[in-house]
Design an enzyme around this catalytic site. Structure first.
Site, PDB file in Angstrom:
ATOM      1  N   ASP A 225       0.983  -1.192  -0.090  1.00  0.00           N
ATOM      2  CA  ASP A 225       0.133   0.007   0.004  1.00  0.00           C
ATOM      3  C   ASP A 225       0.942   1.150  -0.121  1.00  0.00           C
ATOM      4  O   ASP A 225       1.805   1.367   0.774  1.00  0.00           O
ATOM      5  CB  ASP A 225      -0.945   0.170   1.320  1.00  0.00           C
ATOM      6  N   HIS A 227      -1.108   4.535  -0.621  1.00  0.00           N
ATOM      7  CA  HIS A 227      -2.146   5.227  -0.109  1.00  0.00           C
ATOM      8  C   HIS A 227      -1.765   6.896  -0.541  1.00  0.00           C
ATOM      9  O   HIS A 227      -1.791   7.654   0.207  1.00  0.00           O
ATOM     10  CB  HIS A 227      -2.340   4.977   1.125  1.00  0.00           C
ATOM     11  N   ASP A 254      -4.156  -0.322  -3.550  1.00  0.00           N
ATOM     12  CA  ASP A 254      -4.508   0.398  -2.679  1.00  0.00           C
ATOM     13  C   ASP A 254      -3.121   1.902  -2.778  1.00  0.00           C
ATOM     14  O   ASP A 254      -2.522   2.308  -1.902  1.00  0.00           O
ATOM     15  CB  ASP A 254      -4.183   0.153  -1.080  1.00  0.00           C
ATOM     16  N   HIS A 287      -9.281  -0.365  -2.129  1.00  0.00           N
ATOM     17  CA  HIS A 287      -9.359   1.345  -2.339  1.00  0.00           C
ATOM     18  C   HIS A 287      -9.183   1.699  -3.804  1.00  0.00           C
ATOM     19  O   HIS A 287      -9.076   2.662  -4.177  1.00  0.00           O
ATOM     20  CB  HIS A 287      -8.321   1.916  -1.670  1.00  0.00           C
ATOM     21  N   HIS A 420      -2.469  -4.661   2.382  1.00  0.00           N
ATOM     22  CA  HIS A 420      -3.591  -4.164   3.039  1.00  0.00           C
ATOM     23  C   HIS A 420      -3.742  -3.759   4.558  1.00  0.00           C
ATOM     24  O   HIS A 420      -4.837  -3.196   4.899  1.00  0.00           O
ATOM     25  CB  HIS A 420      -4.553  -5.713   2.930  1.00  0.00           C
TER      26      HIS A 420
END
Length: 478
Positions: A225, A227, A254, A287, A420
């Site tokens: 991730d 993000h 993500d 996401h 995750h």
């Protein structure tokens, strides 16, 4: 004197020494030993506290995401009931306030979907015209503007597909490293996303992608991730080298939400993908879906950078691109990489490959292949055997070491890699299931205040796997 002393020995063996061979500590050594013991006790207490904080944060974040899914499902269900009840009612044609609200909520009649450019219409996009959006007043007046965003230049290949030059990528990376860099023009990004979507439609034909890593010393780098934390991606490219045929990257979902640089990260991934298709790959995470994006920041990011109309159009276009991403990747027929994890029933990769994956992610597990798609992006490992509950919500599961063992054995894989979640330890990685399941999380200091390290997995043929951690400096320091 009847006292046994043990030292470094083979397992289940002890080492006996004569008491006369031992020397007592001097006063200085004794003081140092007490200080070391106190420091170790303090460090152990801090580690326990740190672990509790991360577990609490993960639990709260998981609950919030689960409520987001549940609220979306409930809203759509209620909207569908009202729509069915009111459809055909005299005076209700879906164009009034209620009709437009229902349409916007659950895609019913009366809704005006954001305008997008279809893949078939890419060649009709007036790129020369849309590029004017990125031209500053200084440039319009004939004066150079060093802070102006670069213009993307696409190259038509002999096979009819589009590419970009390495010089174009270098200019974009240089621009993204500037403090408060202005976003690329909406027209450039729209063109890039549509060309990338067309490439993914050709290359990714099933929900499982197959990756062949380059021969040593070439390698494959698995990124967890990110993000929207652009600084982490730029640091990884600096620290581990930029994508190339010998330095392959796999982003395990993500990319979007939380941070404010997801558009730039996607731009970097797509540009390298067009320049060298085999040098970068991306899996879909939970996401990469509008339900999460509308709550956790990606939609707002697009609107902030390009305004309400163009921002929503680009947000919709990005989500069409996300639907073309695979759910999992297999590296060298040995390593299975998926964003969330395994499933509440034993499925084979061949079944996963049959999933109609080019659509929004399901909000509930559902039945059949919908269940596989849901668990692929939402599940987490647990230490207990079998399938268990999950703090993320009632519909989300955790899978045990026996589930991982059966899956790996059935497909002759040696390792399951997933992402995750931030590891409770605050590290950029976490081992589970007897080191057969590895979590990789690459967003360091997650959300700007978690204090965790980021990590990546480096795979090189014939060599031991490496896990490398980092703390990304601010973009302006890159």
């Amino acid at each position: 004197n009847g006292v046994r002393y043990f030292g470094p020995t083979a397992p289940n063996h002890g080492l006996m020494v004569r008491a006369s061979s031992l020397k007592t500590f001097s006063a200085t050594e004794a003081a140092a030993t007490k200080l070391q013991a106190q420091v170790r006790r303090t460090q152990a207490a801090e580690a326990v506290s740190w672990n509790k904080v991360f577990k609490a944060m993960n639990t709260m974040e998981s609950r919030a995401e689960s409520e987001c899914l549940s609220n979306s499902f409930t809203t759509k269900s209620a909207g569908a009931v009202l729509n069915d009840e009111l459809r055909g009612t005299q005076g209700f044609d879906g164009t009034g306030t209620l009709g437009m609200t229902l349409g916007a909520t659950m895609g019913g009649f009366g809704a005006k979907p954001p305008s997008i450019i279809t893949i078939a219409g890419i060649e009709e996009l007036d790129l020369a015209g849309t590029l004017q959006e990125g031209i500053s007043e200084n440039e319009a007046a004939g004066a150079p503007d060093e802070d102006a965003p670069p213009r993307l230049e696409f190259i038509a290949c002999e096979d009819g597909h589009m590419s970009v030059s390495r010089d174009c990528i270098d200019r974009v990376l240089k621009h993204f490293k500037k403090p408060c860099a202005r976003p690329l023009s909406a027209g450039c990004v729209a063109k890039l996303v549509h060309i990338g979507m067309a490439m993914l439609k050709r290359e990714v034909t099933t929900a499982v992608n197959t990756i062949t890593s380059p021969p040593a010393p070439g390698r494959c780098i698995v990124v967890g991730d990110t993000h929207g934390q652009l600084e982490d991606v730029l640091w990884l490219l600096f620290e581990h080298g930029e994508p190339s045929a010998q330095n392959v990257y796999l982003f395990n979902g993500d990319v979007a939400d939380r941070g404010t640089g997801a558009c730039e990260i996607m731009t970097i991934i797509l540009l390298f993908k067009l320049w060298c298709p085999e040098c970068v790959h991306m899996n879909r995470g939970n996401h990469e879906d509008p339900i999460m994006n509308e709550t956790y920041g990606f939609r707002d990011e697009c609107i902030t950078k390009w305004g309400q109309q163009k921002g929503v159009e680009l947000f919709t276009t990005f989500n069409l691109l996300f639907q073309h991403l695979p759910l999992a990747s297999i590296i060298d027929e040995q390593v299975f990489v998926i964003h969330g994890g395994l499933w509440r029933r034993d499925f084979r990769v061949s079944q996963l490959q049959r999933i109609p994956f080019r659509r929004e992610l399901p909000e509930k597990p559902g039945v059949g292949l919908d269940l596989v798609m849901f668990d692929s992006v939402w599940s987490d490992p647990q230490e207990g055997k079998g399938i268990g509950s999950n703090s993320r919500g009632d519909s989300i599961i955790s899978f045990g070491p026996d589930v991982t063992k059966r899956f790996l054995k059935a497909h002759k894989f040696r390792l399951l890699v997933r992402s995750h979640q931030v590891p409770d330890s605050g590290d950029g990685y976490a081992w589970n299931h007897g080191k057969k399941c590895l979590t990789i999380f690459s967003a360091s200091n997650y959300c700007g205040d978690c204090g965790n390290l980021g990590g990546v997995l480096v795979l090189t043929r014939g060599e031991t796997d490496q896990i490398l951690e980092h703390w990304a400096p601010p973009v302006e320091e890159l």
